[in-house]
Design a protein around this motif. Structure first.
Motif, PDB file in Angstrom:
ATOM      1  N   TYR A 182      18.517-177.444 -77.055  1.00 46.40           N
ATOM      2  CA  TYR A 182      19.647-177.792 -77.915  1.00 46.40           C
ATOM      3  C   TYR A 182      19.243-177.513 -79.363  1.00 46.40           C
ATOM      4  N   GLY A 183      20.145-176.905 -80.125  1.00 48.32           N
ATOM      5  CA  GLY A 183      19.873-176.646 -81.529  1.00 48.32           C
ATOM      6  C   GLY A 183      21.036-177.052 -82.406  1.00 48.32           C
ATOM      7  N   ILE A 184      20.734-177.471 -83.629  1.00 45.40           N
ATOM      8  CA  ILE A 184      21.780-177.840 -84.578  1.00 45.40           C
ATOM      9  C   ILE A 184      21.395-177.351 -85.969  1.00 45.40           C
ATOM     10  N   MET A 185      22.378-176.761 -86.675  1.00 43.86           N
ATOM     11  CA  MET A 185      22.173-176.246 -88.023  1.00 43.86           C
ATOM     12  C   MET A 185      23.511-176.242 -88.754  1.00 43.86           C
ATOM     13  N   ASP A 186      23.566-176.913 -89.884  1.00 46.90           N
ATOM     14  CA  ASP A 186      24.785-176.941 -90.703  1.00 46.90           C
ATOM     15  C   ASP A 186      26.024-177.317 -89.883  1.00 46.90           C
ATOM     16  N   GLY A 187      25.874-178.276 -88.977  1.00 46.89           N
ATOM     17  CA  GLY A 187      26.991-178.720 -88.152  1.00 46.89           C
ATOM     18  C   GLY A 187      27.237-177.879 -86.917  1.00 46.89           C
ATOM     19  N   LEU A 188      26.613-176.694 -86.838  1.00 43.94           N
ATOM     20  CA  LEU A 188      26.751-175.840 -85.658  1.00 43.94           C
ATOM     21  C   LEU A 188      25.792-176.318 -84.582  1.00 43.94           C
ATOM     22  N   GLU A 189      26.312-176.572 -83.391  1.00 43.35           N
ATOM     23  CA  GLU A 189      25.500-177.003 -82.262  1.00 43.35           C
ATOM     24  C   GLU A 189      25.518-175.941 -81.164  1.00 43.35           C
ATOM     25  N   VAL A 190      24.350-175.674 -80.577  1.00 41.25           N
ATOM     26  CA  VAL A 190      24.272-174.736 -79.460  1.00 41.25           C
ATOM     27  C   VAL A 190      23.429-175.359 -78.350  1.00 41.25           C
ATOM     28  N   GLU A 191      23.746-175.011 -77.131  1.00 41.54           N
ATOM     29  CA  GLU A 191      22.938-175.391 -75.971  1.00 41.54           C
ATOM     30  C   GLU A 191      22.709-174.144 -75.136  1.00 41.54           C
TER      31      GLU A 191
END
Length: 301
Positions: free
Chosen positions: A226-235
Motif C-alpha cells: 500500500y502506498g500513499i502520497m499527496d492524498g493519492l492511495e494505491v494498492e
C-alpha cells in the motif's frame, strides 16, 4: 555523483534451515546451513547496483574473517567503498537466523562494530553529491550518527528510510529527527503501527503520518503493498511465486521501488516494480542471491 548511498548496519547472515521455528524448551532439527552477506541497507544497495545504478555504502567492519567477506562482497557487487570504514578492533556484525520450510524466519543480532561508527569517519561531500541516501537501522548509537549526518548536509539528496523493527519500536518521539528529514518511508504493517502506537488499520496509520513524510509505503508480504502520497492511495498485489526464504524480501522491494522512483515512474508503477524484485528474492536462500540484473528493468518499459 552516486545514484544511491546506503547507510546502515553491515552483517554476516548465518542462516539455518529448520523444520519449524520453535519456542522456549523446544527442540527441532537443523536441515541445512548457509552463510551470506547481509545488512538491510546493504541488501537494498546491492539490489540497486545490480539494476545498473552507481552506488556507495556508509558502514563499518572489522578486519576479521566476517569483515573481509563483507567488504569483498560489496566490491564484487560494484558498490563503491570510499565511505566504508575498517577497524582493527572488535568484531564485524552478525545475524544468526532460523528459516522454516515455509520461508518464515527468526533472527538474532550481534551488532559488533556497526555502532562504533563516528560522524568524522564519513566523507560528507560524497553524500551531498548523491541522488539518494537510503537509511536503515542500527542497534545502538548509529541512529545519532545518521541524525548528525542529515544535519550537516549542505545539499540534501532524496532521503529514504526503512526503520525495521529496531527503529520502529523506539517510537516517533525518538525518531523525530529522522522522520522530519525523510522523503520516502518504507516499512511493514507491524512496524508502522508499532512506531506510531496505533492499533487501527494500516491505511489509517499511514494517513496519520502523511503530513510528516512525502511518500509512505506499507509492505504487507503476500497481501501486497500500500502506498500513499499527496492524498493519492494505491494498492498493488504481490506476485504469486514459490517462496523458499523471506530473508531480505523487504530490502529487495526497497531496491525495486527506489530504482523505479529514481527513474521517474509514478507511485503505482514503483510499487509494482518493488513487488517484482521482491518476488525474485524469495525464490532462493539469502537476501541477495536471487536479485536480478538490469535486464529486469525491461518490465518498466
Amino acid at each position: 555523483m552516486f545514484d544511491a548511498v546506503g547507510f546502515g548496519a553491515l552483517n554476516i547472515d548465518q542462516l539455518y534451515n529448520v523444520d519449524r521455528i520453535i519456542g522456549p524448551e523446544e527442540e527441532t532439527i537443523i536441515k541445512g546451513f548457509r552463510e551470506t552477506c547481509g545488512g538491510s541497507a546493504a541488501n537494498t544497495i546491492i539490489g540497486l547496483s545490480r539494476l545498473g545504478l552507481k552506488t556507495a555504502y556508509i558502514g563499518k567492519v572489522a578486519t576479521d574473517r566476517e569483515g573481509i567477506k563483507l567488504k569483498k562482497n560489496l566490491e564484487k557487487e560494484k558498490v563503491n567503498l570510499e565511505l566504508l570504514t575498517t577497524t582493527k578492533k572488535g568484531r564485524s556484525g552478525k545475524v544468526i537466523g532460523f528459516v522454516d520450510e515455509h520461508g518464515q524466519r527468526a533472527l538474532y543480532l550481534d551488532p559488533g562494530v556497526n555502532d562504533t561508527i563516528k560522524i568524522d569517519e564519513i566523507k560528507i561531500s560524497l553524500v551531498e553529491n548523491s541522488r539518494l541516501l537510503h537509511l536503515t537501522s542500527f542497534a545502538g548509537e548509529g541512529l545519532h550518527v545518521q541524525e548528525t549526518l542529515l544535519e550537516r548536509l549542505s545539499s540534501t539528496p532524496l532521503i529514504s528510510l526503512d526503520p525495521g523493527n529496531l527503529y520502529a519500536k523506539k517510537g516517533m518521539k525518538t525518531l523525530k529527527g529522522l522522520i522530519e528529514a525523510v522523503n520516502i518511508l518504507l516499512l511493514n504493517e507491524m512496524e508502522l503501527k508499532m512506531m506510531i502506537g496505533y492499533r487501527g488499520s494500516y491505511k489509517e496509520a499511514a494517513k496519520l503520518l502523511a503530513d510528516e513524510v512525502d511518500v509512505i509505503i506499507v509492505k504487507r508480504g503476500p497481501s501486497g503493498v500500500y502506498g500513499i502520497m499527496d492524498g493519492l492511495e494505491v494498492e498493488v498485489p504481490a506476485l504469486e511465486v514459490e517462496c523458499v526464504d523471506t530473508t531480505g524480501a523487504g530490502d529487495a522491494f526497497n531496491a525495486g521501488f527506489l530504482y523505479a522512483w529514481l527513474m521517474g515512474y509514478d507511485l503505482k508503477k514503483s510499487c509494482y516494480f518493488g513487488n517484482y524484485i521482491a518476488s525474485y528474492c524469495i525464490q532462493g536462500y539469502g537476501a541477495t542471491t536471487m536479485l536480478p540484473t538490469r535486464e529486469a528493468t525491461r518490465i518498466l518499459k
